[in-house]
Design a protein around this motif. Structure first.
Motif, PDB file in Angstrom:
ATOM      1  N   LEU A  73      43.474  53.621  26.211  1.00  0.00           N
ATOM      2  CA  LEU A  73      43.477  53.601  27.679  1.00  0.00           C
ATOM      3  C   LEU A  73      44.681  54.355  28.238  1.00  0.00           C
ATOM      4  CD1 LEU A  73      42.371  49.892  28.256  1.00  0.00           C
ATOM      5  CD2 LEU A  73      41.008  51.954  28.733  1.00  0.00           C
ATOM      6  N   LYS A  74      45.829  54.187  27.594  1.00  0.00           N
ATOM      7  CA  LYS A  74      47.028  54.917  28.028  1.00  0.00           C
ATOM      8  C   LYS A  74      46.851  56.409  27.808  1.00  0.00           C
ATOM      9  CE  LYS A  74      52.050  55.027  27.449  1.00  0.00           C
ATOM     10  NZ  LYS A  74      53.226  54.421  26.744  1.00  0.00           N
ATOM     11  N   PHE A  75      46.264  56.787  26.674  1.00  0.00           N
ATOM     12  CA  PHE A  75      46.006  58.197  26.370  1.00  0.00           C
ATOM     13  C   PHE A  75      45.075  58.812  27.414  1.00  0.00           C
ATOM     14  CE2 PHE A  75      43.087  61.185  24.098  1.00  0.00           C
ATOM     15  CZ  PHE A  75      43.991  62.211  23.879  1.00  0.00           C
ATOM     16  N   LEU A  76      44.081  58.059  27.847  1.00  0.00           N
ATOM     17  CA  LEU A  76      43.135  58.544  28.857  1.00  0.00           C
ATOM     18  C   LEU A  76      43.710  58.494  30.277  1.00  0.00           C
ATOM     19  CD1 LEU A  76      39.878  56.746  27.601  1.00  0.00           C
ATOM     20  CD2 LEU A  76      40.497  59.150  27.245  1.00  0.00           C
ATOM     21  N   ASN A  77      44.828  57.794  30.438  1.00  0.00           N
ATOM     22  CA  ASN A  77      45.479  57.555  31.729  1.00  0.00           C
ATOM     23  C   ASN A  77      44.619  56.692  32.646  1.00  0.00           C
ATOM     24  OD1 ASN A  77      47.911  57.876  33.203  1.00  0.00           O
ATOM     25  ND2 ASN A  77      46.896  59.300  34.593  1.00  0.00           N
ATOM     26  N   ARG A  78      44.024  55.662  32.064  1.00  0.00           N
ATOM     27  CA  ARG A  78      43.265  54.691  32.853  1.00  0.00           C
ATOM     28  C   ARG A  78      44.237  53.720  33.512  1.00  0.00           C
ATOM     29  NH1 ARG A  78      38.691  55.511  34.661  1.00  0.00           N
ATOM     30  NH2 ARG A  78      37.899  53.402  34.329  1.00  0.00           N
ATOM     31  N   ALA A  79      43.803  53.128  34.635  1.00  0.00           N
ATOM     32  CA  ALA A  79      44.680  52.236  35.394  1.00  0.00           C
ATOM     33  C   ALA A  79      44.613  50.789  34.913  1.00  0.00           C
ATOM     34  CB  ALA A  79      44.323  52.294  36.878  1.00  0.00           C
ATOM     35  N   HIS A  80      43.640  50.448  34.076  1.00  0.00           N
ATOM     36  CA  HIS A  80      43.498  49.069  33.625  1.00  0.00           C
ATOM     37  C   HIS A  80      43.962  48.910  32.182  1.00  0.00           C
ATOM     38  CE1 HIS A  80      39.739  50.910  32.130  1.00  0.00           C
ATOM     39  NE2 HIS A  80      39.756  49.970  31.204  1.00  0.00           N
ATOM     40  N   ASN A  81      44.015  47.665  31.733  1.00  0.00           N
ATOM     41  CA  ASN A  81      44.411  47.389  30.357  1.00  0.00           C
ATOM     42  C   ASN A  81      43.308  46.612  29.633  1.00  0.00           C
ATOM     43  OD1 ASN A  81      44.676  44.597  31.048  1.00  0.00           O
ATOM     44  ND2 ASN A  81      46.767  44.969  31.748  1.00  0.00           N
ATOM     45  N   ARG A  82      43.562  46.299  28.362  1.00  0.00           N
ATOM     46  CA  ARG A  82      42.571  45.647  27.512  1.00  0.00           C
ATOM     47  C   ARG A  82      42.145  44.293  28.080  1.00  0.00           C
ATOM     48  NH1 ARG A  82      42.889  41.868  23.478  1.00  0.00           N
ATOM     49  NH2 ARG A  82      41.344  42.022  21.790  1.00  0.00           N
ATOM     50  N   VAL A  83      43.096  43.519  28.549  1.00  0.00           N
ATOM     51  CA  VAL A  83      42.780  42.183  29.063  1.00  0.00           C
ATOM     52  C   VAL A  83      41.855  42.275  30.267  1.00  0.00           C
ATOM     53  CG1 VAL A  83      43.733  40.114  30.130  1.00  0.00           C
ATOM     54  CG2 VAL A  83      44.891  41.157  28.173  1.00  0.00           C
ATOM     55  N   GLN A  84      42.151  43.194  31.185  1.00  0.00           N
ATOM     56  CA  GLN A  84      41.287  43.378  32.354  1.00  0.00           C
ATOM     57  C   GLN A  84      39.892  43.844  31.944  1.00  0.00           C
ATOM     58  OE1 GLN A  84      44.137  46.057  34.186  1.00  0.00           O
ATOM     59  NE2 GLN A  84      44.444  44.647  35.909  1.00  0.00           N
ATOM     60  N   ALA A  85      39.836  44.699  30.923  1.00  0.00           N
ATOM     61  CA  ALA A  85      38.546  45.180  30.436  1.00  0.00           C
ATOM     62  C   ALA A  85      37.706  44.036  29.887  1.00  0.00           C
ATOM     63  CB  ALA A  85      38.753  46.243  29.354  1.00  0.00           C
ATOM     64  N   LEU A  86      38.354  43.103  29.192  1.00  0.00           N
ATOM     65  CA  LEU A  86      37.626  41.978  28.603  1.00  0.00           C
ATOM     66  C   LEU A  86      37.267  40.918  29.648  1.00  0.00           C
ATOM     67  CD1 LEU A  86      39.708  41.589  25.316  1.00  0.00           C
ATOM     68  CD2 LEU A  86      37.336  42.381  25.499  1.00  0.00           C
ATOM     69  N   ASP A  87      38.121  40.745  30.658  1.00  0.00           N
ATOM     70  CA  ASP A  87      37.920  39.677  31.646  1.00  0.00           C
ATOM     71  C   ASP A  87      36.892  40.031  32.717  1.00  0.00           C
ATOM     72  OD1 ASP A  87      39.724  38.090  30.365  1.00  0.00           O
ATOM     73  OD2 ASP A  87      41.368  38.404  31.792  1.00  0.00           O
ATOM     74  N   MET A  93      33.893  41.202  32.817  1.00  0.00           N
ATOM     75  CA  MET A  93      32.514  40.749  32.658  1.00  0.00           C
ATOM     76  C   MET A  93      32.376  39.270  33.024  1.00  0.00           C
ATOM     77  SD  MET A  93      29.354  41.326  31.849  1.00  0.00           S
ATOM     78  CE  MET A  93      29.121  42.748  30.783  1.00  0.00           C
ATOM     79  N   GLU A  94      33.283  38.438  32.540  1.00  0.00           N
ATOM     80  CA  GLU A  94      33.219  37.012  32.866  1.00  0.00           C
ATOM     81  C   GLU A  94      33.325  36.788  34.371  1.00  0.00           C
ATOM     82  OE1 GLU A  94      35.593  32.797  31.963  1.00  0.00           O
ATOM     83  OE2 GLU A  94      36.222  34.670  30.983  1.00  0.00           O
ATOM     84  N   ARG A 135      30.003  37.854  35.997  1.00  0.00           N
ATOM     85  CA  ARG A 135      28.953  36.860  35.756  1.00  0.00           C
ATOM     86  C   ARG A 135      29.164  35.633  36.652  1.00  0.00           C
ATOM     87  NH1 ARG A 135      25.171  40.007  33.681  1.00  0.00           N
ATOM     88  NH2 ARG A 135      25.284  40.363  31.435  1.00  0.00           N
ATOM     89  N   ASN A 136      30.415  35.193  36.763  1.00  0.00           N
ATOM     90  CA  ASN A 136      30.702  34.027  37.609  1.00  0.00           C
ATOM     91  C   ASN A 136      30.361  34.285  39.066  1.00  0.00           C
ATOM     92  OD1 ASN A 136      31.630  32.589  35.406  1.00  0.00           O
ATOM     93  ND2 ASN A 136      33.794  33.035  35.774  1.00  0.00           N
ATOM     94  N   ALA A 137      30.452  35.552  39.481  1.00  0.00           N
ATOM     95  CA  ALA A 137      30.120  35.916  40.866  1.00  0.00           C
ATOM     96  C   ALA A 137      28.613  36.053  41.069  1.00  0.00           C
ATOM     97  CB  ALA A 137      30.822  37.211  41.250  1.00  0.00           C
ATOM     98  N   GLY A 138      27.840  36.012  39.982  1.00  0.00           N
ATOM     99  CA  GLY A 138      26.386  36.054  40.110  1.00  0.00           C
ATOM    100  C   GLY A 138      25.739  37.377  39.791  1.00  0.00           C
ATOM    101  N   ASN A 173      27.641  41.608  26.012  1.00  0.00           N
ATOM    102  CA  ASN A 173      26.219  41.474  26.337  1.00  0.00           C
ATOM    103  C   ASN A 173      25.855  41.960  27.751  1.00  0.00           C
ATOM    104  OD1 ASN A 173      23.561  40.834  25.664  1.00  0.00           O
ATOM    105  ND2 ASN A 173      23.726  38.755  26.482  1.00  0.00           N
ATOM    106  N   PRO A 174      26.215  43.202  28.084  1.00  0.00           N
ATOM    107  CA  PRO A 174      25.773  43.748  29.376  1.00  0.00           C
ATOM    108  C   PRO A 174      24.293  44.114  29.318  1.00  0.00           C
ATOM    109  CG  PRO A 174      26.843  45.458  28.117  1.00  0.00           C
ATOM    110  CD  PRO A 174      26.973  44.193  27.308  1.00  0.00           C
ATOM    111  N   GLU A 175      23.712  44.359  30.470  1.00  0.00           N
ATOM    112  CA  GLU A 175      22.315  44.794  30.510  1.00  0.00           C
ATOM    113  C   GLU A 175      22.177  46.280  30.176  1.00  0.00           C
ATOM    114  OE1 GLU A 175      22.469  41.008  31.958  1.00  0.00           O
ATOM    115  OE2 GLU A 175      23.619  42.661  32.845  1.00  0.00           O
ATOM    116  N   HIS A 176      23.262  47.026  30.328  1.00  0.00           N
ATOM    117  CA  HIS A 176      23.186  48.485  30.211  1.00  0.00           C
ATOM    118  C   HIS A 176      24.509  49.008  29.670  1.00  0.00           C
ATOM    119  CE1 HIS A 176      22.931  52.710  31.627  1.00  0.00           C
ATOM    120  NE2 HIS A 176      21.637  52.525  31.757  1.00  0.00           N
ATOM    121  N   ILE A 177      24.444  50.062  28.871  1.00  0.00           N
ATOM    122  CA  ILE A 177      25.641  50.732  28.358  1.00  0.00           C
ATOM    123  C   ILE A 177      25.456  52.238  28.502  1.00  0.00           C
ATOM    124  CG2 ILE A 177      27.046  51.209  26.305  1.00  0.00           C
ATOM    125  CD1 ILE A 177      26.154  48.448  25.241  1.00  0.00           C
TER     126      ILE A 177
END
Length: 371
Positions: free
Chosen positions: A125-139, A141-142, A145-148, A179-183
């Motif tokens: 992510l740092k190499f790509l210069n993305r603004a998010h991190n691993r934890v945000q990427a994992l969180d 989806m949850e 889903r909680n938002a519906g 387990n997303p619907e689409h990738i």
């Protein structure tokens, strides 16, 4: 089935691989929203058919507040014949998807998220210069889903320079577990005007070999198929028919309207290209003029467009339809694809094999008609 694409040209920072039109300057954000609304009004007769899909792309549309997106949707609904249950997609970055924001997005009618995770590895992510991190990427989806949200797509990138395939295998394991619907998974492309392009020109970045990215492509198809994802387009996989209806309409040559700076429109006869300059776009719309160039399509353009898009899908090229366009099939070339197991035929459709999908752009180019 017509669709509307709305380009939101703002990002927090420039990803090193991205050559889409955007700005990191938000000073004129409200003026941009007003210009987009004005273009929606001026373009209301472009399609003249019901709108089934609405797609907020960018840039990073999730940088807008839900109230700002709703303002755009209200203008759209007031000027277009929108079906009762349209697919409304928002491209989003994990760092923008707080629980509060997700609940607000759901409340205004956003019913599909396309989340640009790209990788679950902080180093990548740092190499790509993305603004998010691993934890945000994992969180994210949850939280979604909680938002519906029940229709979520995850974006990944492969073909990233690494010592081995370990990081890609870990990314695939993690996205399957989410387990997303689409990738959607895209091979890293080094574009000249990006940071990566400039580094490559100076010899500071060496793109991976074709065999390296091809091996990751093959692994991706195998793993996703084993876990119930259908590859319905070269770079797109879904569960249980959760196709991106908006993008599928592109691949099936349906008319669409593009709104915003850098957006494209297509009405089966011509293509329009909006100016890629935020200030000029805003100024022009303030004067009641849409700043675009137009290209009228020749017979060969229409045929080539069909070849380019259809060949990438699971449905392939309908050879009878191609003949109906006036295309004279090159039997020898098609037979060579079949002989080399790059394609097969099914009910008059020419469909690429996995090996053929790696060469989709070259095969379509070989089949093009030249004016």
């Amino acid at each position: 089935m017509a669709g509307i694409y709305i380009h939101i040209p703002f990002c927090k920072q420039a990803c090193h691989y991205c050559d889409f039109h955007f700005s990191t300057n938000l000073k004129n954000k409200q003026l941009m929203i007003e210009a987009i609304k004005q273009e929606l009004v001026l373009q209301k007769n472009y399609l003249n058919e019901p709108i089934h899909t609405i797609y907020f792309g960018g840039g990073t549309p999730s940088m807008l507040e839900a109230s700002e997106l709703n303002d755009i949707l209200d203008t759209l609904s007031a000027n277009y014949n929108v079906t009762a249950r349209p697919e409304i997609t928002l491209e989003a970055n994990p760092d923008d998807l707080s629980e509060r924001q997700l609940e607000a997005l759901k409340s205004i009618g956003i019913n599909r998220l396309s989340i640009g995770i790209q990788s679950f590895d902080d180093e990548v992510l740092k190499f790509l210069n993305r603004a998010h991190n691993r934890v945000q990427a994992l969180d994210c989806m949850e939280h979604a889903r909680n938002a519906g949200f029940e229709n979520i797509s995850i974006d990944l990138i492969y073909g990233i320079p690494n010592r081995d395939h370990k990081k890609w295998l870990e990314d695939l394991d993690k996205v399957i577990a989410m387990n997303p619907e689409h990738i959607s998974a895209y091979c890293l492309t080094i574009e000249p005007q990006t940071a990566f392009g400039k580094w490559a020109k100076k010899g500071q970045l060496k793109p991976v070999e074709d065999d390296y990215s091809a091996a990751q492509f093959d692994t991706m198809i195998s793993m996703l198929n084993q876990h119930g994802f259908e590859q319905y387009e070269v770079s797109n996989f879904c569960r249980d028919g959760f196709y991106s209806n908006h993008n599928t309409s592109y691949w099936q040559q349906k008319a669409y309207l593009g709104i915003g700076p850098g957006a494209h429109s297509y009405n089966l006869e011509s293509r329009q290209y909006n100016i890629r300059n935020n200030q000029k776009y805003i100024n022009s719309l303030a004067e009641g003029t849409i700043p675009y160039d137009i290209e009228y399509l020749s017979k060969n353009d229409i045929i080539n467009d069909y070849i380019l898009t259809a060949i990438r899908t699971k449905w392939g090229i309908n050879l009878k339809k191609l003949e109906g366009f006036g295309y004279r099939n090159d039997t020898d070339y098609i037979n060579s694809l079949l002989t080399n197991e790059l394609a097969y035929t099914e009910k008059n459709n020419l469909i690429l094999t996995t090996a053929g999908k790696l060469l989709a752009d070259k095969i379509s180019s070989d089949m093009f008609l030249i004016d």
